[in-house]
Design a protein around this motif. Structure first.
Motif, PDB file in Angstrom:
ATOM      1  N   ASP A  18      35.288  38.815  47.802  1.00  0.00           N
ATOM      2  CA  ASP A  18      36.247  38.142  48.033  1.00  0.00           C
ATOM      3  C   ASP A  18      36.642  36.595  48.696  1.00  0.00           C
ATOM      4  N   ASP A  19      35.209  36.045  47.538  1.00  0.00           N
ATOM      5  CA  ASP A  19      35.518  34.956  47.152  1.00  0.00           C
ATOM      6  C   ASP A  19      37.367  33.744  47.036  1.00  0.00           C
ATOM      7  N   PRO A  20      37.539  33.155  48.091  1.00  0.00           N
ATOM      8  CA  PRO A  20      38.249  31.958  47.401  1.00  0.00           C
ATOM      9  C   PRO A  20      38.383  31.621  46.443  1.00  0.00           C
ATOM     10  N   ALA A  22      36.278  31.889  43.515  1.00  0.00           N
ATOM     11  CA  ALA A  22      35.527  32.451  42.501  1.00  0.00           C
ATOM     12  C   ALA A  22      36.751  31.992  41.343  1.00  0.00           C
ATOM     13  N   ASP A  23      36.491  31.834  40.492  1.00  0.00           N
ATOM     14  CA  ASP A  23      36.895  31.574  39.330  1.00  0.00           C
ATOM     15  C   ASP A  23      36.647  32.376  38.142  1.00  0.00           C
ATOM     16  N   ILE A  25      38.171  37.205  38.318  1.00  0.00           N
ATOM     17  CA  ILE A  25      38.462  38.486  38.632  1.00  0.00           C
ATOM     18  C   ILE A  25      38.092  39.316  37.627  1.00  0.00           C
ATOM     19  N   ARG A  27      38.713  43.422  37.467  1.00  0.00           N
ATOM     20  CA  ARG A  27      39.181  44.257  37.869  1.00  0.00           C
ATOM     21  C   ARG A  27      39.036  45.843  37.460  1.00  0.00           C
ATOM     22  N   ASN A  33      40.407  43.754  42.858  1.00  0.00           N
ATOM     23  CA  ASN A  33      40.277  42.919  42.780  1.00  0.00           C
ATOM     24  C   ASN A  33      38.397  42.209  43.116  1.00  0.00           C
ATOM     25  N   HIS A  35      36.372  38.929  43.391  1.00  0.00           N
ATOM     26  CA  HIS A  35      36.515  37.471  43.115  1.00  0.00           C
ATOM     27  C   HIS A  35      35.176  36.935  43.029  1.00  0.00           C
ATOM     28  N   HIS A  37      31.756  34.355  40.171  1.00  0.00           N
ATOM     29  CA  HIS A  37      31.856  33.875  39.002  1.00  0.00           C
ATOM     30  C   HIS A  37      30.919  34.141  38.398  1.00  0.00           C
ATOM     31  N   ILE A  63      43.505  31.913  36.932  1.00  0.00           N
ATOM     32  CA  ILE A  63      42.371  32.521  37.781  1.00  0.00           C
ATOM     33  C   ILE A  63      42.245  33.824  36.881  1.00  0.00           C
ATOM     34  N   VAL A  65      41.558  37.503  34.403  1.00  0.00           N
ATOM     35  CA  VAL A  65      41.474  38.647  34.720  1.00  0.00           C
ATOM     36  C   VAL A  65      40.741  38.722  34.049  1.00  0.00           C
TER      37      VAL A  65
END
Length: 310
Positions: A18-20, A22-23, A25, A27, A33, A35, A37, A63, A65
Motif C-alpha cells: 500500500d506504499d504511496p 510506489a511507481d 501497480i 492489478r 491494486n 503498489h 516498485h 503510475i 497499471v
C-alpha cells in the motif's frame, strides 16, 4: 436481520503493498491494486524486466497499471515469499503456497525462490508430509520429496487422503504417487521384520524377561515360537513376545512411528509385573530395548531409496 450468506469483504493489501511512493501497480484478476516498485520487480524477475521495456501508451497514468491473471490472494501470497519488507503469513494453506510458488518460479521466472521456499516448507513436514511431497514432486525438488516421504512414514497409508492432500496429489502423476506408496510399503516390511526376527539383537542382562527363571504361572515362556538372537536361540517370555507382536503391527502400519508409544510401554510394563523376576527393572529394560530397536530400524530404513525419476 443479518445476512449469513453475505459476500466476504474485499481483499485489502497491507504493507508494503500500500506504499504511496510506489511507481507501478500490479492489478490482480479480481481488481485489487498492489503498489510496488518496478526496480525491485525488474531485479527479481526477467519477466517483469522485459515488461517494463515495452513502450507505454501516451495516455498511461502517472503510475502505470499492469494487469495480471492471478487473484489478489494468490498474488499477495507469492509476493510475500520474497518482496523486501513483506511479512509472510504463517498460516497460509499449503495449497495456496504451492500454487504461488509454481506461478512465481515458472511464469515469472524467479528460480531463486526455490531455496527460500524450501526453508519455509520444511518446518511443516511433520504437519503435512504427503501434501509437501506432492508440492516437491510438482516443483521437481528431489531433496524435499525424500524428506517428505520419510516424514510420511509416521502416518498409516489410510491417512494419505484428505481434501487438502487430494488437491495436491491431483497435480502430480500416478508414478509419483505410486513411488510414495511403494516406499512406504518397503519401509513397513523392513521395519516390522526387525521385531518379527531378532537375529540382529544381542541378548544381554538387559533383555526384557529373557533370563526369568521364576516358576510363576503368570509368566510362561513363549510356547510356540523361539526368537533367534545373535548369540543363539533364547526362549522369550510370553508378555514380551506379545509386546513384540504389537510393535510388529505398529511398524508395518507406520514404519517411522514412535517406539516409545506410552500405551504399548505401559502394557508391556504391566505384563512384566505379573512376575517378580521380570518386573524387576522391567520398564527400564523395555525402554532400552526400544532405543536399540529404533536405532537398528533407522539404519535399515536409510538404505531404502525413493524411486522417483526427475
Amino acid at each position: 436481520m443479518s445476512d449469513s450468506h453475505a459476500a466476504a469483504p474485499p481483499f485489502v493489501p497491507t504493507s508494503p503493498f500500500d506504499d504511496p511512493g510506489a511507481d507501478v501497480i500490479l492489478r490482480s484478476s479480481d481488481g485489487v491494486n498492489f503498489h510496488v516498485h518496478r526496480l525491485i520487480l525488474s531485479v527479481a524477475s526477467p519477466f517483469f524486466k522485459q515488461m517494463f521495456t515495452l513502450p507505454q501508451p501516451a495516455s498511461e497514468p502517472d503510475i502505470p497499471v499492469m494487469p495480471v491473471s492471478e487473484s489478489a490472494i494468490l498474488l499477495n501470497c507469492g509476493l510475500r515469499l520474497w518482496y523486501p519488507g513483506a511479512d509472510p503469513a504463517a498460516d497460509e494453506e499449503l495449497e495456496l503456497v504451492c500454487e504461488a510458488l509454481h506461478v512465481f518460479i515458472h511464469k515469472y521466472d524467479m528460480p531463486f525462490l526455490t531455496s527460500m521456499a524450501k526453508i519455509r516448507l520444511r518446518p511443516r513436514l511433520e504437519e503435512a508430509p504427503v501434501a509437501i511431497y506432492a508440492i516437491a514432486c510438482r516443483l521437481r525438488w528431489m531433496d524435499v520429496a525424500v524428506e517428505a516421504a520419510q516424514a510420511a512414514l509416521k502416518l498409516p497409508i489410510r491417512d494419505f487422503s484428505s481434501r487438502q492432500i487430494d488437491s495436491q496429489l491431483s497435480a502430480i502423476n500416478t508414478d509419483m504417487y505410486q513411488a510414495l506408496l511403494h516406499y512406504h510399503a518397503q519401509c513397513g516390511a523392513i521395519a516390522s521384520s526387525a521385531t518379527a526376527d531378532l537375529a540382529w539383537y544381542e541378548v544381554s542382562a538387559d533383555t526384557p524377561g529373557a533370563y526369568c527363571t521364576g516358576a510363576d504361572p503368570h509368566c510362561p515362556r513363549n510356547a510356540d515360537k523361539r526368537y533367534l538372537c545373535s548369540n543363539g536361540e533364547k526362549p522369550l517370555r510370553r508378555w514380551f513376545v506379545d509386546y513384540l507382536g504389537e510393535l510388529t503391527a505398529l511398524l508395518n502400519r507406520t514404519p517411522g512411528g514412535k517406539l516409545d508409544n506410552p500405551d504399548l510401554l505401559l502394557k508391556a510394563h504391566k505384563g512384566s509385573h505379573l512376575c517378580p523376576y521380570c518386573g524387576k527393572n522391567g520398564l527400564e529394560r523395555i525402554v532400552k530395548f526400544s532405543a536399540l530397536l529404533d536405532a537398528h530400524i533407522q539404519k535399515d530404513l536409510d538404505s531404502i531409496k525413493l524411486n522417483l525419476d526427475f
